[in-house]
Design an enzyme around this catalytic site. Structure first.
Site, PDB file in Angstrom:
ATOM      1  N   HIS A   1    -100.496-107.486  56.315  1.00 15.45           N
ATOM      2  CA  HIS A   1    -100.472-106.950  54.953  1.00 15.45           C
ATOM      3  C   HIS A   1     -99.057-106.636  54.472  1.00 15.45           C
ATOM      4  O   HIS A   1     -98.734-106.843  53.304  1.00 15.45           O
ATOM      5  CB  HIS A   1    -101.348-105.695  54.892  1.00 15.45           C
TER       6      HIS A   1
ATOM      7  N   GLY B 185    -103.103-106.192  34.896  1.00 17.47           N
ATOM      8  CA  GLY B 185    -103.827-106.093  33.629  1.00 17.47           C
ATOM      9  C   GLY B 185    -102.954-106.081  32.396  1.00 17.47           C
ATOM     10  O   GLY B 185    -103.452-106.257  31.275  1.00 17.47           O
TER      11      GLY B 185
ATOM     12  N   LEU C 259    -100.895-108.253  31.217  1.00 13.28           N
ATOM     13  CA  LEU C 259    -100.860-109.526  30.510  1.00 13.28           C
ATOM     14  C   LEU C 259    -102.198-109.910  29.868  1.00 13.28           C
ATOM     15  O   LEU C 259    -102.301-110.949  29.223  1.00 13.28           O
ATOM     16  CB  LEU C 259    -100.401-110.635  31.463  1.00 13.28           C
TER      17      LEU C 259
ATOM     18  N   TYR D  18    -108.191-101.219  51.824  1.00 12.91           N
ATOM     19  CA  TYR D  18    -108.750-101.039  50.485  1.00 12.91           C
ATOM     20  C   TYR D  18    -109.961-100.112  50.565  1.00 12.91           C
ATOM     21  O   TYR D  18    -111.072-100.524  50.913  1.00 12.91           O
ATOM     22  CB  TYR D  18    -109.186-102.375  49.884  1.00 12.91           C
TER      23      TYR D  18
ATOM     24  N   SER E 145    -101.887-109.855  41.810  1.00  8.17           N
ATOM     25  CA  SER E 145    -101.499-109.247  40.524  1.00  8.17           C
ATOM     26  C   SER E 145    -100.963-110.303  39.562  1.00  8.17           C
ATOM     27  O   SER E 145     -99.905-110.110  38.937  1.00  8.17           O
ATOM     28  CB  SER E 145    -100.467-108.143  40.725  1.00  8.17           C
ATOM     29  N   PRO E 146    -101.663-111.437  39.389  1.00 10.51           N
ATOM     30  CA  PRO E 146    -101.140-112.515  38.543  1.00 10.51           C
ATOM     31  C   PRO E 146    -101.120-112.173  37.057  1.00 10.51           C
ATOM     32  O   PRO E 146    -100.507-112.901  36.268  1.00 10.51           O
ATOM     33  CB  PRO E 146    -102.107-113.677  38.827  1.00 10.51           C
TER      34      PRO E 146
END
Length: 316
Positions: free
Chosen positions: A120, A203, A205, A47, A198-199
């Site tokens: 990862h 973005g 939702l 990252y 990414s629940p």
């Protein structure tokens, strides 16, 4: 390891969501997150972003400096095995590379141990037993407390777990990304926690973004090319959000909170790790852990989801 119902995905401060957040601003946000109650912090070796002065923004360095005052009170997770190569990812989970990565991560994170060390992505050139054997050595050496696998399959998880028990996996999961549900029974059988990245479908939702034109198209924001922000994606998301908003109104909640509560209330082995740069959203995400949806509300959402096809939607 005890963690609260919602964890913190730290990637967005440095990577894939536009220009990196200024250092002091990001550190302040991470300090506020701790005050709010977050005790599960997720980062990764790969990252990175480019600061305004052209220097590299390493998310691990940022997170390490931010949590230093309360390091022993939180669960710190990072990942190895992936390098970004412009338009593709390069995988390397060889024992030599893992050894190099753990030393680099410990240095950047300013710590002498990592609580959960994730592979990862699966490296097709390295068997799971080999990776698990290295993890077992790192645990014996005290450099990591436990390990996990991100974007794993059931077969890979079982083979790795047989050599060195896997504490958790980190796979994509949201209302719009349910293709990993087939691994849930295996997680329950093996006692493995499912960490959902990414629940909120990057973005989508939240209901905040209306098109991909809202994201910079300079390569720094991966969302611009995500299918959920295409015209078809927005149309499908809005159709789902009609039901989400109806339930949100009953709980005086946001659609983002209902998206998180939906999985938390269904499964006791799932920990979502949403990320945000804004304090008010960091607070709101954490508060989603206090929302209790009824079986009828969950069934209503599931019924709507069963009538929709989201398998085309993915992202970073």
């Amino acid at each position: 390891m005890y963690v609260n119902r919602v964890g913190f995905g730290c990637m967005g401060f440095s990577h894939a969501s536009g220009a990196p957040t200024p250092k002091e601003e990001a550190i302040q946000a991470l300090h506020e997150a701790y005050k709010i109650g977050y005790n599960f912090y997720d980062t990764a070796e790969c990252y990175t972003g480019v600061n305004s002065d052209g220097s590299i923004n390493y998310n691990e360095e940022l997170v390490g400096e931010a949590i230093k005052p309360f390091r022993d009170k939180v669960i710190l997770c990072t990942k190895f095995g992936v390098t970004h190569k412009g338009d593709h990812l390069e995988f390397d989970s060889s024992p030599k590379k893992i050894r190099e990565s753990i030393e680099g991560s410990l240095k950047k994170l300013q710590t002498d141990y990592i609580d959960i060390y994730y592979q990862h992505r699966i490296d097709p050139n390295v068997e799971p037993e080999v990776v698990a054997s290295v993890m077992k050595e790192l645990i014996e050496e005290g450099k990591i407390k436990a390990w996990g696998i991100s974007e794993t399959t059931e077969e890979y998880l079982r083979r790795a777990h047989a050599v060195c028990p896997v504490t958790c996996i980190e796979n994509r999961y949201s209302m719009m990304a349910r293709w990993h549900e087939s691994i849930f029974d295996t997680c329950k059988e093996l006692g493995v926690t499912y960490v959902a990245f990414s629940p909120m479908a990057n973005g989508a939702l939240t209901g905040v973004y209306k098109s991909n034109k809202e994201f910079k198209n300079d390569g720094s924001d991966f969302r611009v090319n995500m299918p959920q922000y295409s015209e078809e994606g927005i149309r499908k998301t809005n159709e789902l959000l009609e039901v989400v908003n109806e339930i949100a109104d009953k709980h005086n909640a946001t659609p983002a909170q209902i998206s998180l509560a939906w999985m938390i209330c269904k499964y006791d082995f799932i920990i979502p790790i949403p990320g945000s740069r804004k304090i008010e959203r960091i607070q709101s995400n954490f508060d989603a852990g206090n929302i209790e949806l009824t079986k009828e509300e969950i069934n209503k959402l599931d019924t709507k989801l069963s009538s929709m096809e989201f398998k085309v939607f993915g992202g970073h």
